[in-house]
Design a protein around this motif. Structure first.
Motif, PDB file in Angstrom:
ATOM      1  N   ASP A 143      41.948  96.581  76.875  1.00 35.16           N
ATOM      2  CA  ASP A 143      43.049  95.893  76.197  1.00 35.16           C
ATOM      3  C   ASP A 143      43.013  96.313  74.727  1.00 35.16           C
ATOM      4  O   ASP A 143      42.376  95.684  73.894  1.00 35.16           O
ATOM      5  CB  ASP A 143      42.874  94.379  76.344  1.00 35.16           C
ATOM      6  CG  ASP A 143      44.019  93.603  75.727  1.00 35.16           C
ATOM      7  OD1 ASP A 143      44.992  94.234  75.256  1.00 35.16           O
ATOM      8  OD2 ASP A 143      43.941  92.362  75.706  1.00 35.16           O
ATOM      9  N   TYR A 144      43.704  97.408  74.424  1.00 30.44           N
ATOM     10  CA  TYR A 144      43.619  98.007  73.092  1.00 30.44           C
ATOM     11  C   TYR A 144      44.231  97.134  71.998  1.00 30.44           C
ATOM     12  O   TYR A 144      43.778  97.162  70.867  1.00 30.44           O
ATOM     13  CB  TYR A 144      44.258  99.403  73.082  1.00 30.44           C
ATOM     14  CG  TYR A 144      43.394 100.419  73.775  1.00 30.44           C
ATOM     15  CD1 TYR A 144      42.255 100.920  73.172  1.00 30.44           C
ATOM     16  CD2 TYR A 144      43.699 100.869  75.053  1.00 30.44           C
ATOM     17  CE1 TYR A 144      41.444 101.840  73.803  1.00 30.44           C
ATOM     18  CE2 TYR A 144      42.901 101.787  75.702  1.00 30.44           C
ATOM     19  CZ  TYR A 144      41.779 102.270  75.061  1.00 30.44           C
ATOM     20  OH  TYR A 144      40.975 103.167  75.689  1.00 30.44           O
ATOM     21  N   ASP A 145      45.260  96.378  72.315  1.00 24.85           N
ATOM     22  CA  ASP A 145      45.860  95.499  71.310  1.00 24.85           C
ATOM     23  C   ASP A 145      44.852  94.443  70.857  1.00 24.85           C
ATOM     24  O   ASP A 145      44.716  94.180  69.661  1.00 24.85           O
ATOM     25  CB  ASP A 145      47.119  94.828  71.863  1.00 24.85           C
ATOM     26  CG  ASP A 145      48.237  95.824  72.108  1.00 24.85           C
ATOM     27  OD1 ASP A 145      48.278  96.853  71.384  1.00 24.85           O
ATOM     28  OD2 ASP A 145      49.059  95.573  73.007  1.00 24.85           O
ATOM     29  N   SER A 146      44.148  93.854  71.808  1.00 23.55           N
ATOM     30  CA  SER A 146      43.157  92.841  71.461  1.00 23.55           C
ATOM     31  C   SER A 146      41.988  93.455  70.689  1.00 23.55           C
ATOM     32  O   SER A 146      41.483  92.855  69.733  1.00 23.55           O
ATOM     33  CB  SER A 146      42.625  92.162  72.719  1.00 23.55           C
ATOM     34  OG  SER A 146      43.675  91.512  73.388  1.00 23.55           O
ATOM     35  N   ILE A 147      41.569  94.646  71.100  1.00 28.54           N
ATOM     36  CA  ILE A 147      40.481  95.333  70.382  1.00 28.54           C
ATOM     37  C   ILE A 147      40.897  95.596  68.945  1.00 28.54           C
ATOM     38  O   ILE A 147      40.144  95.335  67.999  1.00 28.54           O
ATOM     39  CB  ILE A 147      40.096  96.645  71.093  1.00 28.54           C
ATOM     40  CG1 ILE A 147      39.438  96.344  72.430  1.00 28.54           C
ATOM     41  CG2 ILE A 147      39.163  97.483  70.221  1.00 28.54           C
ATOM     42  CD1 ILE A 147      39.179  97.570  73.278  1.00 28.54           C
ATOM     43  N   SER A 148      42.106  96.102  68.769  1.00 28.58           N
ATOM     44  CA  SER A 148      42.604  96.401  67.428  1.00 28.58           C
ATOM     45  C   SER A 148      42.682  95.149  66.564  1.00 28.58           C
ATOM     46  O   SER A 148      42.254  95.155  65.394  1.00 28.58           O
ATOM     47  CB  SER A 148      43.981  97.062  67.531  1.00 28.58           C
ATOM     48  OG  SER A 148      44.503  97.324  66.266  1.00 28.58           O
ATOM     49  N   ASN A 149      43.223  94.072  67.120  1.00 22.42           N
ATOM     50  CA  ASN A 149      43.330  92.818  66.358  1.00 22.42           C
ATOM     51  C   ASN A 149      41.960  92.279  65.973  1.00 22.42           C
ATOM     52  O   ASN A 149      41.764  91.795  64.850  1.00 22.42           O
ATOM     53  CB  ASN A 149      44.100  91.767  67.162  1.00 22.42           C
ATOM     54  CG  ASN A 149      45.557  92.132  67.318  1.00 22.42           C
ATOM     55  OD1 ASN A 149      46.113  92.872  66.500  1.00 22.42           O
ATOM     56  ND2 ASN A 149      46.176  91.650  68.374  1.00 22.42           N
ATOM     57  N   LYS A 150      41.011  92.358  66.900  1.00 26.43           N
ATOM     58  CA  LYS A 150      39.664  91.852  66.620  1.00 26.43           C
ATOM     59  C   LYS A 150      38.974  92.701  65.552  1.00 26.43           C
ATOM     60  O   LYS A 150      38.304  92.167  64.666  1.00 26.43           O
ATOM     61  CB  LYS A 150      38.845  91.851  67.918  1.00 26.43           C
ATOM     62  CG  LYS A 150      37.540  91.163  67.812  1.00 26.43           C
ATOM     63  CD  LYS A 150      37.713  89.665  67.706  1.00 26.43           C
ATOM     64  CE  LYS A 150      36.368  88.988  67.834  1.00 26.43           C
ATOM     65  NZ  LYS A 150      36.454  87.559  67.685  1.00 26.43           N
TER      66      LYS A 150
ATOM     67  N   SER B  61      40.246  91.814  62.208  1.00 23.99           N
ATOM     68  CA  SER B  61      39.841  90.494  61.728  1.00 23.99           C
ATOM     69  C   SER B  61      38.392  90.462  61.204  1.00 23.99           C
ATOM     70  O   SER B  61      37.998  89.486  60.573  1.00 23.99           O
ATOM     71  CB  SER B  61      40.004  89.458  62.836  1.00 23.99           C
ATOM     72  OG  SER B  61      39.043  89.666  63.853  1.00 23.99           O
TER      73      SER B  61
ATOM     74  N   ILE C  24      32.691  94.156  70.350  1.00 23.70           N
ATOM     75  CA  ILE C  24      34.125  93.896  70.529  1.00 23.70           C
ATOM     76  C   ILE C  24      34.631  94.585  71.798  1.00 23.70           C
ATOM     77  O   ILE C  24      35.370  94.000  72.590  1.00 23.70           O
ATOM     78  CB  ILE C  24      34.918  94.354  69.288  1.00 23.70           C
ATOM     79  CG1 ILE C  24      34.563  93.472  68.091  1.00 23.70           C
ATOM     80  CG2 ILE C  24      36.416  94.348  69.553  1.00 23.70           C
ATOM     81  CD1 ILE C  24      35.086  93.984  66.764  1.00 23.70           C
ATOM     82  N   CYS C  25      34.216  95.823  71.994  1.00 25.72           N
ATOM     83  CA  CYS C  25      34.670  96.572  73.172  1.00 25.72           C
ATOM     84  C   CYS C  25      34.145  95.961  74.470  1.00 25.72           C
ATOM     85  O   CYS C  25      34.841  95.984  75.486  1.00 25.72           O
ATOM     86  CB  CYS C  25      34.240  98.031  73.064  1.00 25.72           C
ATOM     87  SG  CYS C  25      35.142  98.939  71.795  1.00 25.72           S
TER      88      CYS C  25
ATOM     89  N   TYR D  50      36.567  93.258  75.629  1.00 28.82           N
ATOM     90  CA  TYR D  50      37.911  93.628  76.081  1.00 28.82           C
ATOM     91  C   TYR D  50      37.973  94.848  77.006  1.00 28.82           C
ATOM     92  O   TYR D  50      39.061  95.274  77.385  1.00 28.82           O
ATOM     93  CB  TYR D  50      38.813  93.879  74.869  1.00 28.82           C
ATOM     94  CG  TYR D  50      38.987  92.641  74.019  1.00 28.82           C
ATOM     95  CD1 TYR D  50      39.739  91.569  74.476  1.00 28.82           C
ATOM     96  CD2 TYR D  50      38.365  92.526  72.778  1.00 28.82           C
ATOM     97  CE1 TYR D  50      39.883  90.421  73.717  1.00 28.82           C
ATOM     98  CE2 TYR D  50      38.522  91.390  72.004  1.00 28.82           C
ATOM     99  CZ  TYR D  50      39.274  90.343  72.485  1.00 28.82           C
ATOM    100  OH  TYR D  50      39.418  89.210  71.723  1.00 28.82           O
TER     101      TYR D  50
END
Length: 102
Positions: free
Chosen positions: A31-38, A41, A67-68, A71
């Motif tokens: 889930d690249y969007d969630s990884i990017s957002n995390k 942050s 993080i990876c 997700y």
């Protein structure tokens, strides 16, 4: 490059991925969007200031890996290894027969 010896009819076992490595994660299903957002942050400046410059690359790698892991699913070992052991020599045999005919 070949991942196996074309002259041998046995293939090597797949690599044994370490539990705490990026190679054990399936990035095709991440889930690249969630990884990017995390990652956005994370307060990287605070981590930089809290650690020594020599230690920061390790801290950075561990943070991104954690993080990876959240997700990305883990890779699943191949189900039918025996079938691939038969398929590779069969493919080689067909290819060599075709070359001999031509």
């Amino acid at each position: 490059f070949w991942s196996y010896n074309r002259c041998s009819f046995t293939t090597p076992d797949p690599p044994d991925f370490k539990e705490l490595s990026f190679r054990s994660l399936d990035f095709f299903k991440a889930d690249y969007d969630s990884i990017s957002n995390k990652i956005k942050s994370v307060d990287w400046d605070a981590l930089w200031e809290a650690s020594e410059p020599e230690v920061f690359p390790e801290l950075f790698t561990q943070t991104v890996h954690q993080i990876c892991v959240i997700y990305c699913p883990k890779k699943i070992p191949p189900k039918n290894k025996q079938a691939s052991l038969v398929r590779i020599p069969s493919r080689m045999k067909r290819k060599l027969q075709k070359e001999l005919r031509d």
